[in-house]
Design an enzyme around this catalytic site. Structure first.
Site, mmCIF file in Angstrom:
data_model
loop_
_atom_site.group_PDB
_atom_site.id
_atom_site.type_symbol
_atom_site.label_atom_id
_atom_site.label_comp_id
_atom_site.label_asym_id
_atom_site.label_seq_id
_atom_site.Cartn_x
_atom_site.Cartn_y
_atom_site.Cartn_z
ATOM 1 N NE ARG A 180 2.088 -5.398 11.247
ATOM 2 C CZ ARG A 180 3.258 -4.963 10.600
ATOM 3 N NH1 ARG A 180 4.401 -5.593 11.112
ATOM 4 N NH2 ARG A 180 3.179 -4.398 9.794
ATOM 5 N NE ARG B 74 6.215 -0.232 10.176
ATOM 6 C CZ ARG B 74 5.032 -0.506 9.869
ATOM 7 N NH1 ARG B 74 4.695 -0.071 8.560
ATOM 8 N NH2 ARG B 74 4.160 -0.955 10.237
ATOM 9 C CE LYS C 102 -2.252 -1.278 3.860
ATOM 10 N NZ LYS C 102 -1.554 -2.454 4.307
ATOM 11 N NE ARG D 220 -4.623 -2.097 9.870
ATOM 12 C CZ ARG D 220 -3.347 -1.168 9.459
ATOM 13 N NH1 ARG D 220 -3.558 -0.222 8.776
ATOM 14 N NH2 ARG D 220 -2.100 -2.018 8.971
ATOM 15 N NE ARG E 198 7.120 -2.585 6.260
ATOM 16 C CZ ARG E 198 6.057 -2.460 6.283
ATOM 17 N NH1 ARG E 198 5.298 -1.895 5.427
ATOM 18 N NH2 ARG E 198 5.222 -2.994 7.438
HETATM 19 P P1 ADP Z 1 2.034 -1.818 3.114
HETATM 20 O O1 ADP Z 1 1.942 -0.377 3.275
HETATM 21 O O2 ADP Z 1 1.030 -2.668 2.420
HETATM 22 O O3 ADP Z 1 2.202 -2.505 4.547
HETATM 23 P P2 ADP Z 1 4.777 -1.588 1.983
HETATM 24 O O4 ADP Z 1 4.443 -0.811 0.711
HETATM 25 O O5 ADP Z 1 5.355 -1.014 3.122
HETATM 26 O O6 ADP Z 1 3.283 -2.330 2.374
HETATM 27 O O7 ADP Z 1 5.545 -3.034 1.494
HETATM 28 C C1 ADP Z 1 6.027 -3.832 2.469
HETATM 29 C C2 ADP Z 1 7.422 -4.275 1.812
HETATM 30 O O8 ADP Z 1 7.378 -5.151 0.718
HETATM 31 C C3 ADP Z 1 8.308 -3.071 1.702
HETATM 32 O O9 ADP Z 1 9.548 -3.800 1.954
HETATM 33 C C4 ADP Z 1 8.456 -3.159 -0.023
HETATM 34 O O10 ADP Z 1 9.586 -2.818 -0.455
HETATM 35 C C5 ADP Z 1 7.871 -4.395 -0.455
HETATM 36 N N1 ADP Z 1 7.069 -4.624 -1.435
HETATM 37 C C6 ADP Z 1 6.128 -3.763 -1.874
HETATM 38 N N2 ADP Z 1 5.333 -4.434 -3.082
HETATM 39 C C7 ADP Z 1 6.184 -5.277 -3.423
HETATM 40 C C8 ADP Z 1 5.860 -6.107 -4.531
HETATM 41 N N3 ADP Z 1 5.160 -6.050 -5.279
HETATM 42 N N4 ADP Z 1 6.968 -7.178 -4.503
HETATM 43 C C9 ADP Z 1 7.847 -7.525 -3.606
HETATM 44 N N5 ADP Z 1 7.994 -6.597 -2.406
HETATM 45 C C10 ADP Z 1 7.142 -5.509 -2.558
HETATM 46 P P1 ADP Z 2 1.022 -2.335 7.913
HETATM 47 O O1 ADP Z 2 0.146 -2.057 6.541
HETATM 48 O O2 ADP Z 2 2.390 -2.567 7.237
HETATM 49 O O3 ADP Z 2 0.278 -3.469 8.720
HETATM 50 P P2 ADP Z 2 0.541 0.415 9.225
HETATM 51 O O4 ADP Z 2 1.792 1.445 9.074
HETATM 52 O O5 ADP Z 2 -0.514 0.773 8.438
HETATM 53 O O6 ADP Z 2 1.548 -0.986 8.815
HETATM 54 O O7 ADP Z 2 0.234 0.099 10.712
HETATM 55 C C1 ADP Z 2 1.058 -0.166 11.877
HETATM 56 C C2 ADP Z 2 0.323 -0.378 13.069
HETATM 57 O O8 ADP Z 2 -0.545 0.741 13.195
HETATM 58 C C3 ADP Z 2 -0.732 -1.610 12.883
HETATM 59 O O9 ADP Z 2 -0.344 -2.837 13.192
HETATM 60 C C4 ADP Z 2 -1.842 -1.152 14.148
HETATM 61 O O10 ADP Z 2 -1.516 -1.521 15.413
HETATM 62 C C5 ADP Z 2 -1.693 0.419 13.979
HETATM 63 N N1 ADP Z 2 -2.685 0.917 12.766
HETATM 64 C C6 ADP Z 2 -2.551 1.423 11.796
HETATM 65 N N2 ADP Z 2 -3.809 2.059 11.050
HETATM 66 C C7 ADP Z 2 -4.644 1.308 12.139
HETATM 67 C C8 ADP Z 2 -6.078 1.568 11.793
HETATM 68 N N3 ADP Z 2 -6.963 2.096 10.909
HETATM 69 N N4 ADP Z 2 -6.950 0.776 12.810
HETATM 70 C C9 ADP Z 2 -6.208 0.306 13.940
HETATM 71 N N5 ADP Z 2 -4.747 0.278 14.032
HETATM 72 C C10 ADP Z 2 -4.168 0.926 13.068
#
Ligand code: ADP
Ligand code: ADP
Length: 208
Positions: free
Chosen positions: A163, A152, A15, A90, A124
């Site tokens: 998660r 992180r 995302k 979420r 990541r």
């Molecule tokens: P989200 O915001 O949904 O948690 P991220 O954009 O931070 O996900 O991506 C999670 C990890 O996976 C990052 O290290 C990113 O560089 C990697 N990543 C994102 N998209 C892809 C993909 N299509 N294939 C492989 N790795 C990816």
């Molecule tokens: P990712 O997409 O990689 O799981 P985020 O950066 O979106 O990570 O979220 C990190 C953490 O922040 C989540 O695991 C949760 O604890 C909290 N969080 C983020 N957005 C929300 C939401 N909309 N509702 C509840 N918790 C959230």
């Protein structure tokens, strides 16, 4: 295009990686609840400290806190023509609250199976200066910034399992909820970053 877009998907779906492209195409600002919470943790506010306990355990932060953050963020001028929500809503109660304060015109769901998620999350890395997202294997950072990259605290194998559990129990049901409203557009996120980018771009162009 007025109204807001929701970028939906499991943790590590890509995302954050794809959000920039949608911002570029639509001009809507990215509103990431994860980034907002991490900023509150860094600032050491009471809300941030309370949220950190949930985040470190891989649990969702309570709806009330998240809805409060979003209400405040939507007051800003740049949110008037809609925003790109990243990682929000979420839960179904979050989506119901959102319905009352903003119009969601589409939900782009990046679909990635669980077995691809763990590698993505554990590898990541973030650049704290720019917020850019990298991956040790799938998107290596340029060598000159390697030293400043951070991981992180919640990007561990153990936490990612919690998660994913939270995602399946509390967040995944939202896909049907939005699909029933005719708003869901699915993208196959189990492809290279570039390919997913092309699919996301095609989805956004179709919306406008
Ligand atoms: P989200 O915001 O949904 O948690 P991220 O954009 O931070 O996900 O991506 C999670 C990890 O996976 C990052 O290290 C990113 O560089 C990697 N990543 C994102 N998209 C892809 C993909 N299509 N294939 C492989 N790795 C990816
Ligand atoms: P990712 O997409 O990689 O799981 P985020 O950066 O979106 O990570 O979220 C990190 C953490 O922040 C989540 O695991 C949760 O604890 C909290 N969080 C983020 N957005 C929300 C939401 N909309 N509702 C509840 N918790 C959230």
């Amino acid at each position: 295009m007025t109204g807001s877009i929701v970028l939906f998907g499991p943790p590590g779906a890509g995302k954050g990686t794809q959000a920039g492209k949608i911002v570029e195409l639509t001009g809507k600002p990215q509103v990431s609840t994860g980034d907002m919470l991490r900023a509150a943790v860094k600032a050491g506010s009471p809300m941030g400290l309370a949220a950190k306990e949930y985040m470190d355990a891989g649990l969702l932060v309570p709806d009330k806190v998240i809805i409060g953050l979003i209400k405040e963020r939507l007051q800003h001028d740049d949110a008037k023509k809609g925003v790109l929500f990243d990682g929000f809503p979420r839960t179904i109660p979050q989506a119901e609250s959102l319905e009352k304060i903003a119009e969601v015109t589409s939900v782009i769901s990046i679909e990635v199976p669980d077995d691809a998620i763990v590698d993505r999350i554990v590898g990541r890395r973030m650049d704290p200066e720019t917020g850019d997202i990298y991956h040790v294997s799938f998107k290596p950072a340029p060598s000159e910034i390697q030293d400043r990259l951070i991981q992180r605290p919640d990007d561990t194998e153990e936490t990612v399992r919690a998660r994913l559990e939270a995602y399946h129990a509390q967040t995944a049901p939202l896909a049907d909820w939005y699909s029933d409203k005719g708003l869901l557009v699915s993208v196959d996120g189990n492809n290279s970053i570039e390919k997913v980018g092309d699919l996301v771009e095609a989805a956004v162009i179709q919306l406008s």
